[in-house]
Write a protein that holds these residues in place. Structure first.
Motif, short mmCIF file in Angstrom:
data_model
loop_
_atom_site.label_atom_id
_atom_site.label_comp_id
_atom_site.label_asym_id
_atom_site.label_seq_id
_atom_site.Cartn_x
_atom_site.Cartn_y
_atom_site.Cartn_z
N CYS A 116 0.86 -1.05 0.17
CA CYS A 116 0.10 0.08 0.06
C CYS A 116 0.87 1.19 0.00
O CYS A 116 1.68 1.27 0.86
N ARG A 117 0.84 2.02 -1.03
CA ARG A 117 1.39 3.23 -1.19
C ARG A 117 0.89 4.54 -0.75
O ARG A 117 1.42 5.58 -0.69
N ALA A 118 -0.40 4.37 -0.50
CA ALA A 118 -1.15 5.54 -0.16
C ALA A 118 -1.01 6.04 1.54
O ALA A 118 -1.00 5.04 2.19
N ASP A 119 -1.40 7.27 1.72
CA ASP A 119 -1.30 7.55 3.04
C ASP A 119 -2.53 7.27 3.87
O ASP A 119 -2.54 6.84 4.93
N TYR A 120 -3.79 7.24 2.93
CA TYR A 120 -5.07 6.65 3.46
C TYR A 120 -6.03 6.48 2.53
O TYR A 120 -5.64 7.08 1.37
N GLY A 121 -7.17 5.98 2.77
CA GLY A 121 -8.14 5.77 1.80
C GLY A 121 -9.03 4.87 2.22
O GLY A 121 -9.13 4.24 3.39
N THR A 122 -9.77 4.14 1.05
CA THR A 122 -10.85 3.15 1.50
C THR A 122 -10.38 1.97 0.46
O THR A 122 -10.41 2.72 -0.77
N THR A 123 -10.32 0.77 0.60
CA THR A 123 -9.91 -0.26 -0.64
C THR A 123 -10.78 -1.44 -0.21
O THR A 123 -11.21 -1.73 0.92
N LYS A 124 -10.60 -2.22 -1.41
CA LYS A 124 -11.20 -3.68 -1.15
C LYS A 124 -9.95 -4.53 -0.81
O LYS A 124 -10.19 -5.76 -0.02
N ASN A 125 -8.80 -4.21 -0.98
CA ASN A 125 -7.72 -5.14 -0.67
C ASN A 125 -6.36 -4.44 -1.05
O ASN A 125 -6.24 -3.37 -1.61
N PHE A 126 -5.24 -5.02 -0.79
CA PHE A 126 -4.12 -4.55 -0.92
C PHE A 126 -3.33 -5.37 -1.77
O PHE A 126 -2.85 -6.34 -1.68
N THR A 127 -2.95 -4.76 -2.92
CA THR A 127 -2.29 -5.43 -4.07
C THR A 127 -0.77 -4.76 -4.26
O THR A 127 -0.76 -3.57 -4.50
#
Lengths: 452, 115
Positions: A116-127
């Protein structure tokens, strides 16, 4: 909120090692007992500069301790996540489908890139962007491209994201540790909880994060900042003279009785935490609108007169090792270590949930102007730490001890403020901070082999 | 009080932006007294900075103010009013006048009060 580990994820100790084993001595541990003299109040300056000691800190101070991750308000619904660091280890904190908050090492189990390269957010999974290994919100390895290329011994269940050993929150503040045998969070916070409550427990509804996280890099060892927030009111009138003057109605600084206020300083001997506060009722550090918002009668009833007259005036605190806060204005921060000579500061504004948007905005702006990255107080502090660090690598400079002798012998139980307290102007919590640091540095951590 | 006065210098003895210190043993005052000459005018304040221990006669004198040489607190030479942190207490003033080339100090008489 004790950690629930699914079978798909593993602790560090449970990760497959095959025939791997590290040679003895790859991590050299220095005995540092002689570098901190907490009885005499002397500290060897090499603890702020030495690369070997820094690596040992990551192993023996950060890895075994409870470390601050973020606020529960940052994770509202399933799939919400944010990333942070524990020591220098990258971490994902996410809210799973079961509503549980989990924290994982943000490093793909395949070739090690961050998933995960983002600082924050909403996701379904980590690819992972490298080869595409995919992990679900609970850290389970859910997809491996070309999985047919692995033999029958390959089991995705062995290759979930590495999960922290314990995670918990104290009144909204999330902490985690890699240490399976660490005391539970409330015990680890110990006597500091009373002082933290002056800002975390004013509102029966709890606290919220207002605005984003401010992040900036600073030259300076992380301990310089953590120590100051634990113990140092002494710098205030000198370092912050110009800031205090602009903020005062006369332009000439606070009245003498406020500038030279009495106060107390607490330290938790077991945990290494520290906090200090003036006890003058007009020594306050919040926006006028916030001051007007509070019903002090209610707060006296809720938290007691001593809290309102002490830690709720203004002040500072550090939860060992690297989480600090300013109780009255709701500024919280973590000093991420980035090598012996550098730190990254992450700062949040945490305010009461029942405050109106208008009051919150007033305090958010107040914090931005005072303790934001270019805040008029924050930049004074950063300048001092960077100044100290910038010359610390000189050989002779580095050989001369630093002085933390103020208030030696003043530590006592005062019958008003719980635990061991000293004067507001004192280095007692600083001496205790470094004593705790040295004790951890000289103690084999949970991850060390017995005899290593 | 009017009898308690001292000729502490001759006009021209103190250069612009400088000060002299009059020992308390001479004046009988409770502190040494700094006599300043700034932009053509004489001023006098207690000498020991209200913040710590510095001698204001050794301070930086400019624009009707003295800046403490130790922690940079500033004071108004005319009124003794504190102008900058970390100092937070005003300084006591003393009357000083120039008469026939004599710089005359009235210890204990506030500036602006006729002796």
């Amino acid at each position: 909120m004790a950690a629930k580990r699914l079978p798909s994820t593993g602790s560090v100790a449970e990760t497959p090692k095959g025939a791997l084993h590290r040679p003895t001595g790859i991590h050299h541990n220095f005995e540092v007992a002689g570098m901190v003299d907490s009885t005499s109040g002397l500290v060897d300056r090499a603890i702020f500069t030495d690369e070997g000691l820094y690596q040992q800190e990551l192993r023996r101070v950060f890895a075994p301790s409870w470390l601050f991750l973020g606020h529960v308000d940052q994770l509202k619904k399933t799939g919400d996540f944010f990333t942070t660091f524990m020591g220098e280890d990258p971490i994902i904190v996410s809210k799973g489908k079961d509503g549980e908050i989990r924290a994982f090492l943000n490093s793909c189990r395949h070739r090690g890139a961050r998933v995960c390269r983002a600082d924050y957010g909403t996701t379904k999974n980590f690819t992972c962007t490298y080869h595409g290994w995919t992990y679900d919100l609970e850290g389970k390895l859910s997809n491996v491209p070309n999985v047919a290329g692995y033999d029958e011994n390959f089991d995705t269940a062995d290759w979930g994201l590495v999960e922290v050993a314990q995670i918990d929150n104290y009144k909204g503040l999330i902490f985690a540790t890699w240490n399976p045998s660490a005391p539970e969070l409330p015990d680890a916070l110990g006597g500091a909880k009373y002082y933290m409550d002056a800002f975390l427990d004013k509102d029966p509804e709890g606290t919220v994060v207002v605005g984003g996280i401010m992040k900036w890099e600073l030259d300076g060892n992380w301990k310089l900042a953590a120590e100051q927030f634990a113990t140092d009111w002494y710098h205030v009138n000198m370092s912050h003279a110009s800031a205090l003057m602009v903020l005062s109605p006369t332009g000439k600084g606070p009245k003498s009785e406020i500038a030279n206020t009495p106060g107390r300083q607490f330290h938790d001997e077991q945990g290494g935490h520290g906090a200090g506060f003036p006890t003058h009722p007009k020594s306050r550090f919040d926006a006028q609108k916030v001051h007007e918002h509070y019903d002090y009668g209610f707060l006296r009833e809720r938290l007691g007169d001593a809290t309102v007259e002490g830690p709720m005036t203004t002040g500072h605190g550090t939860i060992f090792p690297n989480f600090s806060y300013l109780p009255i204005n709701g500024s919280i921060r973590i000093w991420h270590p980035k090598g012996p000579n550098k730190m990254e500061v992450w700062a949040w504004t945490i305010l009461d949930k029942s405050m109106s948007p208008e009051v919150r905005e007033a305090q958010r702006l107040y914090n931005l102007r005072t303790f934001g990255p270019s805040g008029i107080f924050e930049s004074d502090d950063g300048e001092n730490w960077s100044e100290v660090q910038s010359i610390s690598n000189g050989f002779v400079t580095n050989s001369v001890a630093l002085n933390l002798q103020m208030g030696i012998g003043s530590e006592r139980e005062d019958g008003v403020y719980p635990g061991t307290t000293s004067e507001l102007y004192s280095d007692a919590a600083g001496r205790n901070f470094y004593r705790k640091w040295a004790q951890l540095m000289d103690t084999p951590a949970w991850h060390e082999e017995p005899n290593e | 009080m009017s009898e308690n006065k001292f000729v502490v210098a001759q006009d021209g003895d103190i250069e612009d932006g400088e000060a002299i210190k009059i020992d308390r043993a001479i004046t009988g005052a409770d502190d040494d007294i700094a006599v300043f000459f700034d932009n053509g005018e004489y001023f006098a304040l207690n000498d020991t900075c209200s913040h710590a221990t510095a001698s204001l006669s050794e301070g930086w004198i400019e624009n009707g103010e003295v800046e403490c040489p130790m922690h940079s607190g500033r004071f108004c030479l005319a009124s003794g009013e504190v102008l900058s942190m970390p100092a937070s207490e005003n300084m006591r003033t003393h009357r000083v006048v120039l008469e026939n080339g004599d710089v005359i100090l009235y210890p204990g008489v506030p500036a602006g009060v006729k002796a």
